[in-house]
Design a protein around this motif. Sequence first.
Motif, short mmCIF file in Angstrom:
data_model
loop_
_atom_site.label_atom_id
_atom_site.label_comp_id
_atom_site.label_asym_id
_atom_site.label_seq_id
_atom_site.Cartn_x
_atom_site.Cartn_y
_atom_site.Cartn_z
N GLN A 187 15.12 7.57 1.21
CA GLN A 187 13.80 7.36 1.79
C GLN A 187 12.91 8.50 1.31
N VAL A 188 11.73 8.16 0.81
CA VAL A 188 10.80 9.16 0.30
C VAL A 188 9.46 8.97 1.01
N SER A 189 8.92 10.04 1.56
CA SER A 189 7.66 9.97 2.29
C SER A 189 6.49 9.83 1.32
N VAL A 190 5.57 8.92 1.66
CA VAL A 190 4.38 8.74 0.83
C VAL A 190 3.35 9.84 1.11
N ASP A 191 3.68 10.75 2.05
CA ASP A 191 2.80 11.89 2.29
C ASP A 191 2.86 12.88 1.13
N LYS A 192 3.94 12.81 0.33
CA LYS A 192 4.06 13.67 -0.85
C LYS A 192 3.12 13.16 -1.93
N LEU A 218 -1.10 -5.82 7.05
CA LEU A 218 -0.23 -4.65 7.07
C LEU A 218 0.58 -4.56 8.36
N GLN A 219 -0.03 -4.85 9.49
CA GLN A 219 0.67 -4.77 10.78
C GLN A 219 1.89 -5.69 10.78
N SER A 220 1.74 -6.89 10.23
CA SER A 220 2.87 -7.83 10.20
C SER A 220 3.99 -7.28 9.31
N GLN A 221 3.62 -6.54 8.27
CA GLN A 221 4.66 -5.96 7.40
C GLN A 221 5.44 -4.87 8.13
N PHE A 222 4.72 -4.02 8.88
CA PHE A 222 5.40 -2.99 9.66
C PHE A 222 6.33 -3.61 10.71
N GLU A 223 5.89 -4.74 11.30
CA GLU A 223 6.72 -5.42 12.30
C GLU A 223 7.96 -6.05 11.67
N THR A 224 7.86 -6.49 10.42
CA THR A 224 8.98 -7.12 9.70
C THR A 224 9.95 -6.09 9.14
N GLU A 250 -1.19 4.63 9.73
CA GLU A 250 -2.52 5.20 9.48
C GLU A 250 -2.71 5.57 8.01
N VAL A 251 -1.73 6.27 7.44
CA VAL A 251 -1.83 6.70 6.04
C VAL A 251 -1.91 5.48 5.12
N ILE A 252 -1.01 4.53 5.32
CA ILE A 252 -0.93 3.38 4.42
C ILE A 252 -2.14 2.46 4.60
N SER A 253 -2.59 2.25 5.83
CA SER A 253 -3.77 1.40 6.01
C SER A 253 -5.00 2.04 5.36
N GLY A 261 0.80 -1.23 0.00
CA GLY A 261 0.00 0.00 0.00
C GLY A 261 0.82 1.27 0.00
N SER A 262 2.18 1.15 -0.02
CA SER A 262 3.01 2.36 0.00
C SER A 262 3.13 2.99 -1.38
N GLY A 263 2.70 2.29 -2.42
CA GLY A 263 2.72 2.86 -3.76
C GLY A 263 3.84 2.34 -4.64
N LYS A 264 4.43 1.20 -4.27
CA LYS A 264 5.58 0.66 -5.01
C LYS A 264 5.29 0.46 -6.49
#
Length: 187
Positions: A166-171, A148-154, A129-132, A14-17
């Motif tokens: 590193q590029v913020s997905v807020d942009k 998604l939570q398991s991905q953040f933990e990994t 929050e943004v990605i979920s 969900g980050s936009g890859k």
Amino acid sequence: MAAPGALLVMGVSGSGKSTVGALLASELGWKFYDADDYHPEENRMKMERGIPLNDQDRIPWLCNLHDILLRDVTSGQCVVLACSALKKMYRDILIRGKDGAALKSEELGKEEKPGDVQLFVVHLSGSFEVISGRLLQRKGHFMPPELLQSQFETLEPPAAPENFIQVSVDKNLPEIIATIMETLKMK
């Protein structure tokens, strides 16, 4: 521009890859691969059932992706790969193939071997929050938002000596692409 042979666009689901990767490849005139297209059916079924993949599930898939990158880069084709590549070990496998899985961190970065892929990493990062919120709007993807939570933990964000930004997905999307293109011009 002394560009790397391969550019990895990484991040959690969900980050936009895929979107960023496809746009970058188009902008650069490079070949684009979405790692999700190369998951074996067993991996897809596991994720659809809400079961996170483990290293045993991922390593053969990552080795296959390394072989694809190496083949293209060796033949002179520059490549953009959209792949979660959440752990440093996974990125090492993309660079070194199965040898990347066996190396200890202190052995990494010593010297490159002919089978290594020059990889520049673009880490798309954002808050849970943004990605979920994005994942909840996405339809027809095999990765359920519950994973998604398991991905953040990994996630092990890239760090030196990895070659990354590193590029913020807020942009917004044009800002993300411009930031990456600007960085590549400096490489």
